[in-house]
Design a protein around this motif. Structure first.
Motif, PDB file in Angstrom:
ATOM      1  N   GLY A 155       0.796  -1.227   0.000  1.00 24.55           N
ATOM      2  CA  GLY A 155       0.000   0.000   0.000  1.00 24.55           C
ATOM      3  C   GLY A 155       0.826   1.274   0.000  1.00 24.55           C
ATOM      4  O   GLY A 155       0.277   2.375   0.105  1.00 24.55           O
ATOM      5  N   CYS A 156       2.164   1.155  -0.144  1.00 30.54           N
ATOM      6  CA  CYS A 156       2.996   2.367  -0.079  1.00 30.54           C
ATOM      7  C   CYS A 156       2.987   3.142  -1.394  1.00 30.54           C
ATOM      8  O   CYS A 156       3.480   4.268  -1.463  1.00 30.54           O
ATOM      9  CB  CYS A 156       4.424   2.039   0.340  1.00 30.54           C
ATOM     10  N   GLY A 157       2.457   2.528  -2.448  1.00 28.94           N
ATOM     11  CA  GLY A 157       2.345   3.272  -3.704  1.00 28.94           C
ATOM     12  C   GLY A 157       3.226   2.756  -4.828  1.00 28.94           C
ATOM     13  O   GLY A 157       3.459   3.464  -5.806  1.00 28.94           O
ATOM     14  N   LYS A 158       3.663   1.500  -4.732  1.00 38.25           N
ATOM     15  CA  LYS A 158       4.559   0.945  -5.759  1.00 38.25           C
ATOM     16  C   LYS A 158       3.877   0.882  -7.131  1.00 38.25           C
ATOM     17  O   LYS A 158       4.449   1.269  -8.146  1.00 38.25           O
ATOM     18  CB  LYS A 158       5.054  -0.449  -5.346  1.00 38.25           C
ATOM     19  N   SER A 159       2.641   0.362  -7.132  1.00 41.04           N
ATOM     20  CA  SER A 159       1.926   0.249  -8.414  1.00 41.04           C
ATOM     21  C   SER A 159       1.626   1.631  -8.968  1.00 41.04           C
ATOM     22  O   SER A 159       1.755   1.871 -10.178  1.00 41.04           O
ATOM     23  CB  SER A 159       0.619  -0.536  -8.238  1.00 41.04           C
ATOM     24  N   THR A 160       1.254   2.547  -8.073  1.00 40.30           N
ATOM     25  CA  THR A 160       0.984   3.925  -8.496  1.00 40.30           C
ATOM     26  C   THR A 160       2.231   4.520  -9.137  1.00 40.30           C
ATOM     27  O   THR A 160       2.164   5.134 -10.211  1.00 40.30           O
ATOM     28  CB  THR A 160       0.566   4.760  -7.262  1.00 40.30           C
ATOM     29  N   LEU A 161       3.361   4.294  -8.504  1.00 45.43           N
ATOM     30  CA  LEU A 161       4.637   4.819  -9.012  1.00 45.43           C
ATOM     31  C   LEU A 161       4.950   4.258 -10.397  1.00 45.43           C
ATOM     32  O   LEU A 161       5.333   4.999 -11.324  1.00 45.43           O
ATOM     33  CB  LEU A 161       5.749   4.440  -8.023  1.00 45.43           C
ATOM     34  N   LEU A 162       4.759   2.961 -10.555  1.00 39.84           N
ATOM     35  CA  LEU A 162       5.081   2.321 -11.832  1.00 39.84           C
ATOM     36  C   LEU A 162       4.131   2.806 -12.934  1.00 39.84           C
ATOM     37  O   LEU A 162       4.550   3.032 -14.070  1.00 39.84           O
ATOM     38  CB  LEU A 162       4.989   0.795 -11.664  1.00 39.84           C
ATOM     39  N   GLN A 163       2.855   2.985 -12.573  1.00 38.30           N
ATOM     40  CA  GLN A 163       1.887   3.472 -13.570  1.00 38.30           C
ATOM     41  C   GLN A 163       2.225   4.901 -14.000  1.00 38.30           C
ATOM     42  O   GLN A 163       2.098   5.249 -15.175  1.00 38.30           O
ATOM     43  CB  GLN A 163       0.470   3.410 -13.008  1.00 38.30           C
ATOM     44  N   VAL A 211      12.359  -0.092 -22.173  1.00 38.76           N
ATOM     45  CA  VAL A 211      12.206  -0.233 -20.720  1.00 38.76           C
ATOM     46  C   VAL A 211      11.031  -1.176 -20.470  1.00 38.76           C
ATOM     47  O   VAL A 211       9.942  -0.975 -21.015  1.00 38.76           O
ATOM     48  CB  VAL A 211      11.913   1.125 -20.048  1.00 38.76           C
ATOM     49  N   LEU A 212      11.264  -2.204 -19.665  1.00 41.93           N
ATOM     50  CA  LEU A 212      10.192  -3.123 -19.293  1.00 41.93           C
ATOM     51  C   LEU A 212       9.860  -2.885 -17.821  1.00 41.93           C
ATOM     52  O   LEU A 212      10.713  -3.077 -16.951  1.00 41.93           O
ATOM     53  CB  LEU A 212      10.642  -4.573 -19.514  1.00 41.93           C
ATOM     54  N   LEU A 213       8.632  -2.424 -17.556  1.00 43.11           N
ATOM     55  CA  LEU A 213       8.186  -2.174 -16.188  1.00 43.11           C
ATOM     56  C   LEU A 213       7.333  -3.364 -15.756  1.00 43.11           C
ATOM     57  O   LEU A 213       6.377  -3.734 -16.449  1.00 43.11           O
ATOM     58  CB  LEU A 213       7.350  -0.891 -16.134  1.00 43.11           C
ATOM     59  N   MET A 214       7.667  -3.956 -14.628  1.00 43.11           N
ATOM     60  CA  MET A 214       6.969  -5.172 -14.186  1.00 43.11           C
ATOM     61  C   MET A 214       6.406  -4.977 -12.778  1.00 43.11           C
ATOM     62  O   MET A 214       7.161  -4.693 -11.854  1.00 43.11           O
ATOM     63  CB  MET A 214       7.954  -6.352 -14.173  1.00 43.11           C
ATOM     64  N   ASP A 215       5.100  -5.109 -12.658  1.00 40.54           N
ATOM     65  CA  ASP A 215       4.458  -4.944 -11.352  1.00 40.54           C
ATOM     66  C   ASP A 215       4.142  -6.314 -10.755  1.00 40.54           C
ATOM     67  O   ASP A 215       3.136  -6.939 -11.108  1.00 40.54           O
ATOM     68  CB  ASP A 215       3.169  -4.117 -11.495  1.00 40.54           C
ATOM     69  N   GLU A 216       4.996  -6.767  -9.881  1.00 40.11           N
ATOM     70  CA  GLU A 216       4.849  -8.074  -9.218  1.00 40.11           C
ATOM     71  C   GLU A 216       4.436  -9.169 -10.200  1.00 40.11           C
ATOM     72  O   GLU A 216       3.436  -9.854  -9.978  1.00 40.11           O
ATOM     73  CB  GLU A 216       3.809  -7.970  -8.095  1.00 40.11           C
ATOM     74  N   PRO A 217       5.184  -9.360 -11.264  1.00 43.58           N
ATOM     75  CA  PRO A 217       4.729 -10.281 -12.305  1.00 43.58           C
ATOM     76  C   PRO A 217       4.821 -11.749 -11.902  1.00 43.58           C
ATOM     77  O   PRO A 217       4.271 -12.604 -12.583  1.00 43.58           O
ATOM     78  CB  PRO A 217       5.690  -9.998 -13.463  1.00 43.58           C
ATOM     79  N   PHE A 218       5.505 -12.030 -10.796  1.00 38.33           N
ATOM     80  CA  PHE A 218       5.698 -13.441 -10.433  1.00 38.33           C
ATOM     81  C   PHE A 218       4.900 -13.835  -9.197  1.00 38.33           C
ATOM     82  O   PHE A 218       5.033 -14.938  -8.699  1.00 38.33           O
ATOM     83  CB  PHE A 218       7.188 -13.702 -10.157  1.00 38.33           C
ATOM     84  N   SER A 219       4.077 -12.916  -8.694  1.00 36.16           N
ATOM     85  CA  SER A 219       3.466 -13.193  -7.391  1.00 36.16           C
ATOM     86  C   SER A 219       2.270 -14.137  -7.474  1.00 36.16           C
ATOM     87  O   SER A 219       1.871 -14.690  -6.463  1.00 36.16           O
ATOM     88  CB  SER A 219       3.061 -11.889  -6.713  1.00 36.16           C
TER      89      SER A 219
END
Ligand SMILES: Nc1ncnc2c1ncn2[C@@H]1O[C@H](COP(=O)(O)OP(=O)(O)OP(=O)(O)O)[C@@H](O)[C@H]1O
Ligand SMILES: [Mg+2]
Length: 275
Positions: A61-69, A176-184
């Protein structure tokens, strides 16, 4: 752009003197307004180096996905700016590809595996359908799925579906390849296989990789640098240089003193046992 077939790239990448390709300057993001507002990103300064493998970790919830988007141009910051090779990012720029966590939602169920990959290729300028399919087949081969080209996504396991999304992301020839927890969302063993595939493809194809993850081992195993975010509203509290030799080996690398030291430090930060 570097030719995707080029497998001869061996020079060190992502070193201190490599130029930044993607820069976040004072990026902040607040959702909503008044009493219901959420300040997700506080003030993020981060420069992604050309060719590096950067991991971003931080509490839920710290904003990782928001940051990547925001980095991908899929969302706008409320403060600060993102630049890609000097140009301000206000919409998804060509050259940045985003790999989502939910592989099940990102594949077209009515398209075969090869046509899912070809979808990305057809969107590259000047490529006809036959050429797109031939190219797609090469990418499927790279992720070990050449024999499943004619299958539909529902006929594959979760790990295989995620490999299709990786093939499709690479087929788009990212800089650039941005990956949001792609292995979880895959099982532990498949996750290790996907780590090896992504490391191998990154080494061969020269793109810059940014990986958001919760997993300290994943970050240390894959990354050149690890940016650690604080709880919301988040800031970059530390950037660790891993300095582990490549290619990293699934059995050998985790035994190295440096690996164990980094893992310990990262876990201590994530568990709030370090300032
Ligand atoms: N579209 C939105 N509208 C309102 N609030 C949002 C929206 N998207 C995210 N948030 C809020 O912003 C904060 C950061 O969310 P985000 O999904 O970026 O976190 P995260 O670090 O990716 O979390 P996780 O580790 O659980 O994936 C959260 O408090 C979330 O509720
Ligand atoms: Mg997230």
């Amino acid at each position: 752009m570097r030719a995707v077939q080029d497998e001869s790239i061996t020079q060190p990448r992502g070193h201190v003197d490599s130029p930044a390709c993607l820069t976040l300057s004072g990026v902040g993001k607040t959702f909503g307004s008044g009493a219901g507002q959420t300040e997700a990103l506080g003030h993020i300064d981060l420069a992604v180096r050309e060719g590096e493998f950067l991991a971003i970790v931080g509490p839920s919830g710290c904003g990782k996905s928001t940051l990547l988007q925001i980095a991908a141009g899929l969302a706008r910051p409320t403060q600060g700016a993102v630049h890609f090779h000097g140009d301000e990012v206000t919409a998804p720029p060509p050259g940045i590809v985003y790999l989502f966590q939910q592989y099940g939602k990102s594949l077209f169920p009515w398209r075969t595996v090869i046509d899912n990959v070809a979808f990305a290729v057809e969107h590259l300028a000047g490529m006809g359908r036959a050429e797109a399919r031939a190219s797609s087949r090469r990418y499927l081969d790279m992720v070990g799925l050449a024999d499943f080209a004619g299958h539909y996504p529902a006929q594959l396991s979760g790990g295989m579906q995620q490999r299709v999304t990786i093939a499709r992301a690479l087929a788009a020839q990212p800089r650039v390849l941005l990956m949001d927890e792609p292995f979880s969302s895959v099982d532990a063993l498949t996750r290790l296989e996907l780590h090896a595939i992504v490391q191998d493809l990154w080494q061969k194809h020269g793109f810059t990789a940014v990986l958001v993850t919760h997993d300290a081992d994943e970050a240390v195993f894959l990354a050149d640098r690890i940016a650690v975010l604080s709880a919301r509203p988040s800031r970059v509290v530390q950037v660790l240089e891993t300095g582990l030799p490549r290619p990293r080996d699934r059995l050998e690398t985790p035994q190295m003193p440096r690996y164990l030291e980094l893992r310990h430090e990262l876990l201590a930060m994530l568990l709030g046992k370090r300032p």
